[in-house]
Design a protein around this motif. Structure first.
Motif, PDB file in Angstrom:
ATOM      1  N   PHE A   1       1.338  14.057  47.450  1.00 31.63           N
ATOM      2  CA  PHE A   1       2.275  13.789  48.718  1.00 31.63           C
ATOM      3  C   PHE A   1       1.481  12.403  49.086  1.00 31.63           C
ATOM      4  N   THR A   2       0.169  12.013  49.073  1.00 30.40           N
ATOM      5  CA  THR A   2      -0.416  10.566  49.518  1.00 30.40           C
ATOM      6  C   THR A   2      -0.296   9.672  48.465  1.00 30.40           C
ATOM      7  N   ASP A   3      -0.599   9.917  47.198  1.00 34.18           N
ATOM      8  CA  ASP A   3      -0.348   8.950  46.114  1.00 34.18           C
ATOM      9  C   ASP A   3       0.603   8.992  45.079  1.00 34.18           C
ATOM     10  N   GLY A   4       1.598  10.049  45.287  1.00 40.71           N
ATOM     11  CA  GLY A   4       2.509  10.199  44.192  1.00 40.71           C
ATOM     12  C   GLY A   4       3.823   9.369  44.673  1.00 40.71           C
ATOM     13  N   VAL A   5       3.930   8.741  45.597  1.00 43.59           N
ATOM     14  CA  VAL A   5       5.177   7.888  46.097  1.00 43.59           C
ATOM     15  C   VAL A   5       6.167   8.944  46.539  1.00 43.59           C
ATOM     16  N   ILE A   6       6.702   9.458  45.480  1.00 40.72           N
ATOM     17  CA  ILE A   6       7.930  10.539  45.680  1.00 40.72           C
ATOM     18  C   ILE A   6       7.594  11.858  45.404  1.00 40.72           C
ATOM     19  N   ILE A   7       7.966  12.941  45.905  1.00 40.17           N
ATOM     20  CA  ILE A   7       7.580  14.346  45.514  1.00 40.17           C
ATOM     21  C   ILE A   7       8.669  14.868  45.894  1.00 40.17           C
ATOM     22  N   GLY A   8       9.211  15.762  44.798  1.00 45.34           N
ATOM     23  CA  GLY A   8      10.610  16.793  45.072  1.00 45.34           C
ATOM     24  C   GLY A   8      10.769  17.375  43.798  1.00 45.34           C
ATOM     25  N   SER A   9      11.987  17.767  43.864  1.00 47.28           N
ATOM     26  CA  SER A   9      12.707  18.094  42.619  1.00 47.28           C
ATOM     27  C   SER A   9      12.933  16.985  41.583  1.00 47.28           C
ATOM     28  N   LYS A  10      13.191  17.458  40.375  1.00 47.46           N
ATOM     29  CA  LYS A  10      13.247  16.119  39.361  1.00 47.46           C
ATOM     30  C   LYS A  10      14.503  15.479  39.475  1.00 47.46           C
ATOM     31  N   GLY A  11      15.570  16.007  40.089  1.00 44.46           N
ATOM     32  CA  GLY A  11      16.687  15.368  40.433  1.00 44.46           C
ATOM     33  C   GLY A  11      16.652  14.400  41.668  1.00 44.46           C
TER      34      GLY A  11
END
Length: 78
Positions: free
Chosen positions: A22-32
């Motif tokens: 969440f902090t370093d990943g820029v965007i987090i969620g489903s692949k779509g």
């Protein structure tokens, strides 16, 4: 009790890993979702990059088919 403790430790690693994403990943969620946001913000990524979604590693592998990240984090992933 020992199995419950091991499960709690494993869960803590996954949660800690998710916090890192969440902090370093820029965007987090489903692949779509990650690919959709990537396309909308295409100018912020390198020209050689073809898509946005990256599999989660480390302890987060337990959810790597459900949650994706825009960054391919490698170091410090429990």
């Amino acid at each position: 009790a020992e199995l419950e403790h091991e499960r709690d430790v494993a869960l803590a690693k996954v949660v800690g890993c998710r916090v890192r994403y969440f902090t370093d990943g820029v965007i987090i969620g489903s692949k779509g979702f990650v690919n959709e946001v990537f396309a909308a913000c295409r100018d912020r990524f390198g020209a050689g990059r073809k898509d946005g979604a990256r599999r989660m590693r480390g302890a987060a592998q337990a959810v790597n088919r459900e949650l994706w990240s825009a960054r391919d984090l490698k170091k410090g992933i429990g």
